[in-house]
Motif scaffolding. Structure first.
Motif, PDB file in Angstrom:
ATOM      1  N   ASP A  88     127.580  46.885 113.943  1.00 30.02           N
ATOM      2  CA  ASP A  88     126.720  47.691 115.040  1.00 30.02           C
ATOM      3  C   ASP A  88     127.249  49.060 115.061  1.00 30.02           C
ATOM      4  O   ASP A  88     126.387  49.967 115.245  1.00 30.02           O
ATOM      5  N   ILE A  89     128.740  49.488 115.130  1.00 31.59           N
ATOM      6  CA  ILE A  89     129.234  50.641 114.960  1.00 31.59           C
ATOM      7  C   ILE A  89     128.723  51.333 113.935  1.00 31.59           C
ATOM      8  O   ILE A  89     128.295  52.618 114.218  1.00 31.59           O
ATOM      9  N   MET A  90     128.632  51.014 112.685  1.00 32.18           N
ATOM     10  CA  MET A  90     128.035  51.536 111.478  1.00 32.18           C
ATOM     11  C   MET A  90     126.982  52.121 111.681  1.00 32.18           C
ATOM     12  O   MET A  90     126.516  53.123 111.177  1.00 32.18           O
TER      13      MET A  90
ATOM     14  N   SER B  38     126.650  29.845 118.680  1.00 33.32           N
ATOM     15  CA  SER B  38     127.823  30.422 117.703  1.00 33.32           C
ATOM     16  C   SER B  38     127.441  32.025 117.571  1.00 33.32           C
ATOM     17  O   SER B  38     128.418  32.746 117.190  1.00 33.32           O
ATOM     18  N   HIS B  39     126.169  32.594 117.849  1.00 34.92           N
ATOM     19  CA  HIS B  39     125.871  33.706 117.450  1.00 34.92           C
ATOM     20  C   HIS B  39     125.146  34.317 118.730  1.00 34.92           C
ATOM     21  O   HIS B  39     124.165  33.856 119.068  1.00 34.92           O
ATOM     22  N   PHE B  40     125.700  35.484 119.183  1.00 31.67           N
ATOM     23  CA  PHE B  40     125.235  36.164 120.353  1.00 31.67           C
ATOM     24  C   PHE B  40     124.957  37.545 120.307  1.00 31.67           C
ATOM     25  O   PHE B  40     125.807  38.198 119.406  1.00 31.67           O
ATOM     26  N   LYS B  41     123.884  38.100 120.681  1.00 30.72           N
ATOM     27  CA  LYS B  41     123.755  39.310 120.858  1.00 30.72           C
ATOM     28  C   LYS B  41     124.133  39.841 122.458  1.00 30.72           C
ATOM     29  O   LYS B  41     123.671  39.303 123.335  1.00 30.72           O
ATOM     30  N   LEU B  42     125.021  40.931 122.508  1.00 31.08           N
ATOM     31  CA  LEU B  42     125.082  41.292 123.962  1.00 31.08           C
ATOM     32  C   LEU B  42     124.851  42.803 124.167  1.00 31.08           C
ATOM     33  O   LEU B  42     124.836  43.592 123.246  1.00 31.08           O
ATOM     34  N   VAL B  43     124.159  43.128 125.003  1.00 33.69           N
ATOM     35  CA  VAL B  43     123.612  44.439 125.551  1.00 33.69           C
ATOM     36  C   VAL B  43     124.356  44.798 126.719  1.00 33.69           C
ATOM     37  O   VAL B  43     124.027  43.848 127.696  1.00 33.69           O
ATOM     38  N   LEU B  44     125.021  45.749 126.774  1.00 31.68           N
ATOM     39  CA  LEU B  44     125.763  45.982 128.205  1.00 31.68           C
ATOM     40  C   LEU B  44     125.400  47.730 128.461  1.00 31.68           C
ATOM     41  O   LEU B  44     125.586  48.460 127.491  1.00 31.68           O
ATOM     42  N   VAL B  45     125.303  47.857 129.650  1.00 29.63           N
ATOM     43  CA  VAL B  45     125.015  49.131 130.372  1.00 29.63           C
ATOM     44  C   VAL B  45     125.978  49.236 131.393  1.00 29.63           C
ATOM     45  O   VAL B  45     125.944  48.667 132.344  1.00 29.63           O
ATOM     46  N   ALA B  46     127.144  50.202 131.285  1.00 33.68           N
ATOM     47  CA  ALA B  46     128.053  50.456 132.368  1.00 33.68           C
ATOM     48  C   ALA B  46     128.832  51.722 132.405  1.00 33.68           C
ATOM     49  O   ALA B  46     129.014  52.506 131.236  1.00 33.68           O
ATOM     50  N   HIS B  74     131.019  32.764 116.574  1.00 38.92           N
ATOM     51  CA  HIS B  74     131.197  33.146 115.308  1.00 38.92           C
ATOM     52  C   HIS B  74     130.783  34.683 115.231  1.00 38.92           C
ATOM     53  O   HIS B  74     131.175  35.361 114.262  1.00 38.92           O
ATOM     54  N   ALA B  75     130.005  35.142 115.580  1.00 34.27           N
ATOM     55  CA  ALA B  75     129.310  36.344 115.730  1.00 34.27           C
ATOM     56  C   ALA B  75     128.874  37.136 117.129  1.00 34.27           C
ATOM     57  O   ALA B  75     128.041  36.288 117.748  1.00 34.27           O
ATOM     58  N   LEU B  76     129.148  38.257 117.317  1.00 34.20           N
ATOM     59  CA  LEU B  76     128.930  38.953 118.131  1.00 34.20           C
ATOM     60  C   LEU B  76     128.050  40.416 117.806  1.00 34.20           C
ATOM     61  O   LEU B  76     129.011  41.014 117.217  1.00 34.20           O
ATOM     62  N   ALA B  77     126.690  40.533 118.055  1.00 38.73           N
ATOM     63  CA  ALA B  77     126.349  41.980 117.990  1.00 38.73           C
ATOM     64  C   ALA B  77     126.506  42.807 119.445  1.00 38.73           C
ATOM     65  O   ALA B  77     126.015  42.013 120.157  1.00 38.73           O
TER      66      ALA B  77
END
Lengths: 107, 108
Positions: A88-90, B38-46, B74-77
């Motif tokens: 993601d950073i890349m 197991s696989h999550f996408k996180l969007v955070l605004v702070a 297993h994975a976090l985007a």
């Protein structure tokens, strides 16, 4: 303890002995994970020459790399010995043009 | 409790001035059993991200979710923005990549 020291030293030599190292799942031509694939695409998009380590082929590194720079997931990009980040950073850096600068300066 | 709920709770409690939070279970796009978390996408605004580089932002989030990452996650985007950055993106986070099927193990 000896084994742990050995693997940490091996990682240190990899990241400090090469200007750009990508730890990934699979190889650049046959990535085994979508995040690793994107990381390769970003580096290739910069025209970067880079070394890679396939963590699926090296269980010791796969297990211990997260401790090396306190980063829990793969892929991991190192430039001049320093962790830049994961996929993601890349992608953020690629889209802002900073990744291109980083790899050009490292080459 | 569902893993997703725990992630939401920990992020909301651990990050000051959380203006926007999305926790998306993307496990069904990967080679795991149906119903997996197991696989999550996180969007955070702070505002907490103001002045922090990307590594520091991700480390903050990884630290809050260390138990999950050591367990079944297993994975976090991760897409972490300040309010100003989020405004520039007009409220859009990038799409996650597809699975290519490789190397599932507890070590990740």
């Amino acid at each position: 303890m000896g084994v742990l020291m050995d693997v940490m030293e091996r990682i240190r030599q990899q990241v400090e002995g090469n200007p750009i190292v990508l730890y990934m799942k699979g190889s650049p031509d046959f990535p085994q994970c979508g995040f690793s694939q994107r990381a390769v695409q970003a580096l290739r998009g910069c025209g970067a020459q880079f070394q890679y380590v396939d963590v699926l082929q090296d269980p010791e590194i796969r297990q211990n790399l997260p401790r090396y720079a306190n980063w829990p997931t793969f892929p991991q990009l190192y430039v001049k010995g320093e962790l830049i980040g994961g996929c993601d950073i890349m992608m953020e850096l690629y889209q802002s043009g900073e990744l291109q600068k980083l790899v050009k300066e490292a080459a | 409790m569902k893993v997703k709920d725990g992630i939401e709770r920990k992020l909301a409690a651990g990050i000051a001035d959380l203006h926007h939070l999305e926790v998306v279970n993307e496990s069904d796009r990967h080679r795991v059993a149906p119903g997996s978390e197991s696989h999550f996408k996180l969007v955070l605004v702070a505002e907490a991200f103001e002045g922090l580089g990307l590594l520091a932002r991700h480390r903050m989030i990884n630290a809050l979710l260390a138990d999950e990452l050591a367990g079944g996650v297993h994975a976090l985007a991760i897409h972490a923005y300040t309010r100003a950055e989020w405004g520039e993106r007009t409220g859009q986070a990038p799409m996650s990549p597809p699975c290519l099927g490789g190397g599932r193990s507890a070590a990740d």
